[in-house]
Design a protein around this motif. Sequence first.
Motif, short mmCIF file in Angstrom:
data_model
loop_
_atom_site.label_atom_id
_atom_site.label_comp_id
_atom_site.label_asym_id
_atom_site.label_seq_id
_atom_site.Cartn_x
_atom_site.Cartn_y
_atom_site.Cartn_z
N GLY A 12 35.54 36.07 41.74
CA GLY A 12 35.85 35.71 40.35
C GLY A 12 36.02 36.94 39.48
O GLY A 12 36.97 37.03 38.69
N ILE A 13 35.13 37.91 39.63
CA ILE A 13 35.24 39.16 38.86
C ILE A 13 36.52 39.91 39.24
O ILE A 13 37.22 40.44 38.38
N ALA A 14 36.84 39.92 40.54
CA ALA A 14 38.06 40.59 40.99
C ALA A 14 39.30 39.92 40.40
O ALA A 14 40.24 40.59 39.96
N ILE A 15 39.32 38.60 40.35
CA ILE A 15 40.46 37.88 39.80
C ILE A 15 40.59 38.15 38.30
O ILE A 15 41.69 38.38 37.79
N ILE A 16 39.47 38.14 37.59
CA ILE A 16 39.49 38.44 36.16
C ILE A 16 40.00 39.85 35.92
O ILE A 16 40.85 40.08 35.05
N THR A 17 39.52 40.81 36.71
CA THR A 17 39.96 42.20 36.57
C THR A 17 41.45 42.32 36.84
O THR A 17 42.17 43.00 36.09
N LEU A 18 41.93 41.67 37.89
CA LEU A 18 43.35 41.69 38.20
C LEU A 18 44.17 41.10 37.06
O LEU A 18 45.21 41.66 36.67
#
Length: 184
Positions: free
Chosen positions: A152-158
């Motif tokens: 989830g954090i990776a998707i938000i960052t992307l």
Amino acid sequence: MTHKNSSLWRFLFSLIPGAGEMYMGFLKAGTSLMALFIFIIFAAATFGFGELVVIDIIVWFYSFFHVHNLAALSDEEFYAVEDKYVFTLENLTIREKDFTKNNRKILAAILIIMGALMTWRGVLYMLSQFLPWETYIHILNLTDNLPRIIIGIAIITLGIVMIQGKKEELNQAEKKEEIHGEQN
């Protein structure tokens, strides 16, 4: 060699992502679609991230309609279609390649964490005999939810990076318009 063959077999194979393309002779396209479909199922099952199934549905529909669109082409157009992989690194734009190159360490860290979590689950399962039940359940819940949090954090960052990149492109386009507007 590509060919249209029987419409019944084509339909039946089109129900399996990539198989319809393979049946028609597009082995590269079929293999890449089938591999993507299977990889998404594997990732969803391995990391407990069932939300990835939505992407699998999109891949299935793409593959199904791709086969039938190919079959609807005239013979001349059909034989002119090049068999190529659906997703390759060659298709990435320069900006996407830079993003991938710049964030390789982040991706590596995520993969290491995921591997460690998978290993930890196996160890935790073996230790379940020796741990108090409540402790085991709390540790298991933490372990099961950690990959979702990381992804989830990776998707938000992307998403944030993509928005910032689009904003920069728009600002550069506005500057070019101002420069061209002043010259005219």
